[in-house]
Design an enzyme around this catalytic site. Structure first.
Site, PDB file in Angstrom:
ATOM      1  N   PRO A 126      37.285 -26.076  18.092  1.00 46.53           N
ATOM      2  CA  PRO A 126      36.404 -27.009  17.370  1.00 46.53           C
ATOM      3  C   PRO A 126      35.531 -26.327  16.320  1.00 46.53           C
ATOM      4  O   PRO A 126      35.232 -26.913  15.283  1.00 46.53           O
ATOM      5  CB  PRO A 126      35.564 -27.622  18.490  1.00 46.53           C
ATOM      6  N   GLU A 240      56.809 -18.886  11.800  1.00 43.65           N
ATOM      7  CA  GLU A 240      56.154 -20.190  11.796  1.00 43.65           C
ATOM      8  C   GLU A 240      56.128 -20.772  10.386  1.00 43.65           C
ATOM      9  O   GLU A 240      56.391 -21.964  10.180  1.00 43.65           O
ATOM     10  CB  GLU A 240      54.734 -20.064  12.334  1.00 43.65           C
TER      11      GLU A 240
END
Length: 380
Positions: A126, A240
């Site tokens: 977060p 990725e």
């Protein structure tokens, strides 16, 4: 890559998507999730772990075929599935194969190849996205293993993952050298998931916030060496970002095909939309940019095979192809006029699904900084 093998896999990929995905995908988008049965079907079709070692349940094929699967999923407009597949089959499984022990291989990889075990990777927090120094998730040694405490956010496959690779600080005083990776079994006590995160696109791909409250992990939950997590992340990021590039290529091709079909049929001011110079030049530019992007993608893929694809190569690839995807799809949607802004026309989903590509796997701003550092070094 052998052309015959490539053709066989491509046929299998298209058949599987046609039978197992296309008839149901709109329902999954509405539901905000995909059923576990889909992963079983992908596993049964041999599409999970395509380039995984055969002893682990894979096909031992070339990495290019995994990228081909990602590209085709995106080309058909299944952006949420493409991202979920990229995480499970193109990121988590290679992490395990490249960094895991024999025991970890045997425990996790066969089930992942069969689609019985769904994987996720948890880095973002977060209060800490690309800034690993601000990471608060901690793993501390105990007599029996590790205690994991913290939270992660924006985790693709997070709602249903059975295995999550978690990035945590094991030595808060050591900076990047204090980061380690852990294999977290989500069925253990101390693990919890928040409500599904509602997104503007890629609705079929579930995204979650995960919490670890004094979660007790065994010794063998550590993936690779303690303190080597940041190095492992840098080692695996090129793959990725290849996956994100493959998604971008497929999405641009899919959007272009939809637009070509539409402008040939749609008429305005007494002529086909395809006959306006603006339309012709717009689509010509997209085609030219797509072909150049593909050439760089193939260049990076070959470097990856040789083990020479750098973090700068990966950053350039991710930056250019994800930005191209957003720009090209936006220009395609414009040619649909008002119809492009409706759910009735698939181009709208291409548009919504594209936006996150410039954010996850390293934002465009971070990619620019990576490239800038290769030219100018770090800012003093």
């Amino acid at each position: 890559m052998d052309e015959e093998t490539n053709a066989l896999f491509y046929t299998m990929i298209k058949r599987c998507l046609s039978q197992e995905v296309a008839p149901y995908y709109n329902d999954w988008e509405a539901a905000g999730e995909m059923p576990r049965s889909l992963w079983h079907a992908l596993g049964a079709a041999g599409l999970l772990g395509i380039d995984l070692n055969e002893q682990h349940g894979g096909s031992g094929a070339d990495i290019a075929i995994t990228q081909l699967a990602l590209e085709e999923i995106s080309r058909q407009g299944f952006g949420g599935l493409a991202s979920a597949y990229n995480i499970h089959a193109n990121i988590v499984m290679p992490y395990l194969q490249n960094l895991g022990s024999t025991a970890q291989h045997e425990r996790w990889l066969p089930g992942m190849a069969r689609g019985e075990c769904l994987g996720a990777i948890a880095m973002t927090e977060p209060n800490a996205g690309s800034d690993l120094a601000a990471m608060r998730t901690r793993a501390t040694r105990t007599n029996d293993g590790w205690e994991l405490t913290g939270s992660k956010i924006f985790i693709t496959n997070g709602q249903f993952a059975d295995l999550v690779i978690v990035c945590a600080k094991t030595d808060p005083s050591a900076g990047a050298k204090g980061v380690s990776l852990f294999l977290v079994d989500t069925h253990l006590p101390g693990f919890s998931r928040g409500k599904p995160i509602k997104k503007i696109g890629q609705h079929a791909s579930d995204t979650a916030e995960l919490a670890f409250e004094q979660m007790q992990l065994p010794n063998d939950a550590l993936l690779g060496e303690e303190g080597a997590g940041f190095r492992y992340l840098m080692q695996e990021l090129p793959r990725e970002r290849l996956g994100v590039g493959a998604q971008a290529l497929g999405a641009v091709e899919g959007a272009l095909a939809l637009t070509l079909a539409y402008v040939r049929e749609r008429r305005a001011f007494g002529q086909r939309v395809a006959d306006f110079q603006n339309t012709r030049f717009t689509l010509a530019e997209i085609k030219a940019q797509l072909d150049v992007a593909r050439a760089y993608f193939e260049h990076c893929l070959e470097k990856y095979r040789r083990g020479t694809m750098s973090s700068t190569d990966a950053a350039i690839l991710k930056l250019q192809l994800s930005e191209l995807q957003c720009q090209a799809v936006d220009r395609c949607l414009q040619l649909f006029g008002g119809y492009g802004y409706t759910h009735e026309y698939p181009i709208s989903r291409f548009y919504l699904d594209a936006r996150v590509q410039t954010i996850y796997a390293g934002s465009s701003e971070i990619m620019k900084e990576v490239v800038a550092r290769s030219l100018l070094g770090k800012v003093a």
